[in-house]
Design a protein around this motif. Structure first.
Motif, PDB file in Angstrom:
ATOM      1  N   GLY A 183       0.920  -1.289  -0.052  1.00  0.00           N
ATOM      2  CA  GLY A 183      -0.044  -0.226   0.055  1.00  0.00           C
ATOM      3  C   GLY A 183       0.898   1.203  -0.159  1.00  0.00           C
ATOM      4  O   GLY A 183       0.351   2.386   0.456  1.00  0.00           O
ATOM      5  N   VAL A 184       2.294   1.289  -0.591  1.00  0.00           N
ATOM      6  CA  VAL A 184       2.858   2.373  -0.643  1.00  0.00           C
ATOM      7  C   VAL A 184       3.549   2.625  -1.955  1.00  0.00           C
ATOM      8  O   VAL A 184       3.915   1.673  -2.682  1.00  0.00           O
ATOM      9  CB  VAL A 184       3.957   2.290   0.491  1.00  0.00           C
ATOM     10  CG1 VAL A 184       5.068   3.337   0.388  1.00  0.00           C
ATOM     11  CG2 VAL A 184       3.410   2.268   1.806  1.00  0.00           C
ATOM     12  N   ASP A 185       3.516   3.753  -2.240  1.00  0.00           N
ATOM     13  CA  ASP A 185       4.057   4.231  -3.666  1.00  0.00           C
ATOM     14  C   ASP A 185       5.692   3.937  -3.538  1.00  0.00           C
ATOM     15  O   ASP A 185       6.350   4.720  -2.685  1.00  0.00           O
ATOM     16  CB  ASP A 185       3.744   5.647  -4.045  1.00  0.00           C
ATOM     17  CG  ASP A 185       4.384   5.922  -5.404  1.00  0.00           C
ATOM     18  OD1 ASP A 185       5.100   5.140  -6.016  1.00  0.00           O
ATOM     19  OD2 ASP A 185       4.352   7.332  -5.806  1.00  0.00           O
ATOM     20  N   GLN A 230      10.378   9.032  14.382  1.00  0.00           N
ATOM     21  CA  GLN A 230       9.363   8.972  13.455  1.00  0.00           C
ATOM     22  C   GLN A 230       8.301   8.274  13.755  1.00  0.00           C
ATOM     23  O   GLN A 230       6.926   8.857  13.678  1.00  0.00           O
ATOM     24  CB  GLN A 230       9.912   8.730  12.082  1.00  0.00           C
ATOM     25  CG  GLN A 230      10.598   9.843  11.403  1.00  0.00           C
ATOM     26  CD  GLN A 230      10.802   9.567   9.930  1.00  0.00           C
ATOM     27  OE1 GLN A 230      11.508   8.644   9.592  1.00  0.00           O
ATOM     28  NE2 GLN A 230      10.166   9.934   8.973  1.00  0.00           N
ATOM     29  N   LEU A 231       8.316   7.240  14.331  1.00  0.00           N
ATOM     30  CA  LEU A 231       7.288   6.067  14.667  1.00  0.00           C
ATOM     31  C   LEU A 231       6.476   6.820  15.549  1.00  0.00           C
ATOM     32  O   LEU A 231       5.107   6.601  15.683  1.00  0.00           O
ATOM     33  CB  LEU A 231       7.600   4.705  14.819  1.00  0.00           C
ATOM     34  CG  LEU A 231       8.137   4.118  13.902  1.00  0.00           C
ATOM     35  CD1 LEU A 231       9.048   2.741  14.347  1.00  0.00           C
ATOM     36  CD2 LEU A 231       7.023   3.600  12.963  1.00  0.00           C
ATOM     37  N   ARG A 232       7.157   7.133  16.917  1.00  0.00           N
ATOM     38  CA  ARG A 232       6.605   7.863  18.097  1.00  0.00           C
ATOM     39  C   ARG A 232       5.841   9.095  17.438  1.00  0.00           C
ATOM     40  O   ARG A 232       4.635   9.349  18.010  1.00  0.00           O
ATOM     41  CB  ARG A 232       7.540   7.975  18.959  1.00  0.00           C
ATOM     42  CG  ARG A 232       7.934   6.780  20.002  1.00  0.00           C
ATOM     43  CD  ARG A 232       8.869   6.850  20.999  1.00  0.00           C
ATOM     44  NE  ARG A 232      10.237   7.272  20.653  1.00  0.00           N
ATOM     45  CZ  ARG A 232      11.218   6.528  20.333  1.00  0.00           C
ATOM     46  NH1 ARG A 232      10.952   5.155  20.758  1.00  0.00           N
ATOM     47  NH2 ARG A 232      12.334   6.790  20.261  1.00  0.00           N
ATOM     48  N   HIS A 233       6.388   9.837  16.878  1.00  0.00           N
ATOM     49  CA  HIS A 233       5.733  11.105  16.394  1.00  0.00           C
ATOM     50  C   HIS A 233       4.349  10.898  15.562  1.00  0.00           C
ATOM     51  O   HIS A 233       3.453  11.607  15.409  1.00  0.00           O
ATOM     52  CB  HIS A 233       6.562  11.891  15.391  1.00  0.00           C
ATOM     53  CG  HIS A 233       7.633  12.710  16.375  1.00  0.00           C
ATOM     54  ND1 HIS A 233       8.853  13.055  15.629  1.00  0.00           N
ATOM     55  CD2 HIS A 233       7.619  12.741  17.617  1.00  0.00           C
ATOM     56  CE1 HIS A 233       9.604  13.860  16.631  1.00  0.00           C
ATOM     57  NE2 HIS A 233       9.061  13.591  17.846  1.00  0.00           N
ATOM     58  N   VAL A 292       7.288   5.675   6.612  1.00  0.00           N
ATOM     59  CA  VAL A 292       6.598   5.771   7.688  1.00  0.00           C
ATOM     60  C   VAL A 292       5.783   6.859   7.663  1.00  0.00           C
ATOM     61  O   VAL A 292       5.801   7.741   7.026  1.00  0.00           O
ATOM     62  CB  VAL A 292       7.438   6.227   9.093  1.00  0.00           C
ATOM     63  CG1 VAL A 292       6.763   6.271  10.236  1.00  0.00           C
ATOM     64  CG2 VAL A 292       8.878   5.265   9.122  1.00  0.00           C
ATOM     65  N   ASP A 293       4.146   6.275   8.175  1.00  0.00           N
ATOM     66  CA  ASP A 293       3.100   7.277   8.001  1.00  0.00           C
ATOM     67  C   ASP A 293       2.396   6.749   8.914  1.00  0.00           C
ATOM     68  O   ASP A 293       2.572   5.637   9.909  1.00  0.00           O
ATOM     69  CB  ASP A 293       2.556   7.547   6.626  1.00  0.00           C
ATOM     70  CG  ASP A 293       1.475   6.300   6.316  1.00  0.00           C
ATOM     71  OD1 ASP A 293       1.406   5.382   7.064  1.00  0.00           O
ATOM     72  OD2 ASP A 293       1.026   6.255   5.120  1.00  0.00           O
ATOM     73  N   PRO A 294       1.213   7.367   9.769  1.00  0.00           N
ATOM     74  CA  PRO A 294       0.600   6.785  10.673  1.00  0.00           C
ATOM     75  C   PRO A 294      -0.016   5.670  10.591  1.00  0.00           C
ATOM     76  O   PRO A 294      -0.557   5.021  11.615  1.00  0.00           O
ATOM     77  CB  PRO A 294      -0.552   8.188  10.924  1.00  0.00           C
ATOM     78  CG  PRO A 294       0.016   9.255  10.582  1.00  0.00           C
ATOM     79  CD  PRO A 294       1.017   8.664   9.289  1.00  0.00           C
ATOM     80  N   GLN A 295      -0.302   5.118   9.589  1.00  0.00           N
ATOM     81  CA  GLN A 295      -1.024   3.947   9.229  1.00  0.00           C
ATOM     82  C   GLN A 295       0.036   2.858   9.003  1.00  0.00           C
ATOM     83  O   GLN A 295      -0.433   1.638   9.489  1.00  0.00           O
ATOM     84  CB  GLN A 295      -1.893   3.832   7.987  1.00  0.00           C
ATOM     85  CG  GLN A 295      -3.003   4.864   7.805  1.00  0.00           C
ATOM     86  CD  GLN A 295      -3.013   6.201   8.067  1.00  0.00           C
ATOM     87  OE1 GLN A 295      -2.133   6.847   7.254  1.00  0.00           O
ATOM     88  NE2 GLN A 295      -3.685   6.930   9.024  1.00  0.00           N
ATOM     89  N   GLU A 340       1.409  -2.818   9.861  1.00  0.00           N
ATOM     90  CA  GLU A 340       0.395  -1.823  10.036  1.00  0.00           C
ATOM     91  C   GLU A 340       0.171  -1.373  11.517  1.00  0.00           C
ATOM     92  O   GLU A 340       0.522  -2.051  12.338  1.00  0.00           O
ATOM     93  CB  GLU A 340      -1.043  -2.390   9.367  1.00  0.00           C
ATOM     94  CG  GLU A 340      -0.968  -2.808   8.061  1.00  0.00           C
ATOM     95  CD  GLU A 340      -2.267  -3.601   7.524  1.00  0.00           C
ATOM     96  OE1 GLU A 340      -2.759  -4.311   8.561  1.00  0.00           O
ATOM     97  OE2 GLU A 340      -2.230  -3.742   6.321  1.00  0.00           O
ATOM     98  N   ASN A 341      -0.095  -0.285  11.590  1.00  0.00           N
ATOM     99  CA  ASN A 341      -0.184   0.422  12.975  1.00  0.00           C
ATOM    100  C   ASN A 341      -1.623   0.164  13.464  1.00  0.00           C
ATOM    101  O   ASN A 341      -2.593   0.650  13.155  1.00  0.00           O
ATOM    102  CB  ASN A 341      -0.140   1.871  12.925  1.00  0.00           C
ATOM    103  CG  ASN A 341      -0.002   2.458  14.504  1.00  0.00           C
ATOM    104  OD1 ASN A 341      -0.246   1.883  15.308  1.00  0.00           O
ATOM    105  ND2 ASN A 341      -0.033   3.924  14.429  1.00  0.00           N
ATOM    106  N   PRO A 342      -1.581  -0.776  14.565  1.00  0.00           N
ATOM    107  CA  PRO A 342      -2.888  -1.410  15.246  1.00  0.00           C
ATOM    108  C   PRO A 342      -3.528  -0.414  15.733  1.00  0.00           C
ATOM    109  O   PRO A 342      -4.898  -0.438  15.797  1.00  0.00           O
ATOM    110  CB  PRO A 342      -2.350  -2.285  16.177  1.00  0.00           C
ATOM    111  CG  PRO A 342      -0.881  -2.304  16.136  1.00  0.00           C
ATOM    112  CD  PRO A 342      -0.296  -1.422  15.123  1.00  0.00           C
ATOM    113  N   ALA A 343      -2.935   0.706  16.260  1.00  0.00           N
ATOM    114  CA  ALA A 343      -3.612   1.779  16.964  1.00  0.00           C
ATOM    115  C   ALA A 343      -4.380   2.595  16.168  1.00  0.00           C
ATOM    116  O   ALA A 343      -5.414   3.279  16.454  1.00  0.00           O
ATOM    117  CB  ALA A 343      -2.631   2.663  17.661  1.00  0.00           C
TER     118      ALA A 343
END
Lengths: 148, 121
Positions: free
Chosen positions: A8-10, A36-39, A80-83, A142-145
């Motif tokens: 799901g990433v370009d 970055q992950l924490r942010h 890295v993105d929030p998802q 995938e970010n479960p949160a």
């Protein structure tokens, strides 16, 4: 190999880094990615999982792929993105066949000291892929949160 | 008695050697190797050694550290000794569960409970 389409990433969105074959050289990029992950709102458990998988993949590349040869390199690509978090680690070794790594959780292998890195990555990541020649690993978390 | 070293602190509690880790992360190949050597030397120094590894200070570890623990476990068994682990945080305990090593090691919630279990054995 480009990022697997189902991640799901370009591919153009990934950051690429080339590092000398030395575990110390990875510390800077690793610290940057964890920040970055924490942010991006990843929970502590998820950052733990990604950190563990990151370090197992890089250790495998430096030690088993490049056989600690200081003249070789480790190639990282990440996103890295929030998802989602995507990571690629490639070495300059001859690769390996993942299916031939013995299952360390069977009774006969339980007390063998090696062979747990891949299973831990597989357990913690949402998806794990190897290139055909086995010297490149891709992982998606995938970010479960953030999941609905 | 306390023996200072770069990666572990070793204390005596009765007839049990209690090891605490100086590093919060047991990750580096070199430090894992050095910790393994220190603990192997400790295990070999005492037949029927009672050894407790306390993970209170540890919040991360690599699979190579699991390998080191397995090798140490075998060494302690060769010495007819006993190895126990304590204070493993939830995240690291999950690593033991995924790898099924929670079945190999005798793991206790606290150092006190582990020490008490040596007395019962």
């Amino acid at each position: 190999m480009k990022v697997p389409p189902d991640f799901g990433v370009d591919d153009a969105a990934l950051v690429s880094i080339t590092l000398p074959n030395d575990l110390r050289s990875v510390k800077g990029p690793e610290a940057h990615i964890m920040t970055q992950l924490r942010h991006c709102g990843y929970r502590r458990d998820t950052v733990f999982a990604i950190k563990l998988a990151f370090e197992e993949a890089v250790t495998n590349a430096v030690k088993h792929g490049n056989r600690n040869d200081r003249s070789k390199h480790v190639y990282l690509r990440y996103y890295v993105d929030p998802q989602r978090f995507v990571l690629m680690v490639r070495d300059e070794g001859n690769g390996f066949v993942p299916d031939k790594v013995p299952d360390p959780t069977t009774d006969e292998n339980l007390e063998r000291p090696c062979g747990r890195g891949i299973m831990l990555m597989s357990a913690y990541m949402t998806k794990l892929r190897f290139s055909e020649d086995g010297n490149e690993i891709w992982m998606l978390k995938e970010n479960p949160a953030r999941e609905p | 008695m306390e023996q200072p070293s770069s990666h572990v602190k070793i204390k005596r509690s009765g007839d049990v050697s209690v090891v605490q880790f100086a590093d919060r992360k047991i990750l580096e190949e070199l430090s894992i190797h050095e910790i393994g050597e220190e603990l192997r030397t400790l295990a070999e120094s005492e037949p029927k050694i009672k050894l407790l590894l306390d993970f209170e200070n540890v919040d991360h570890l690599a699979s190579a550290a699991l390998g080191m623990l397995i090798t140490l476990h075998k060494k302690v068994q060769e010495q007819n000794g006993a190895l126990k682990l304590s204070n493993i945080n939830r995240q690291i305990f999950q690593v033991f569960k995924i790898t099924r090593l929670n079945r190999v090691f005798d793991i206790h919630d606290t150092a006190d409970k582990a020490l008490a279990s040596f007395e019962q054995a």
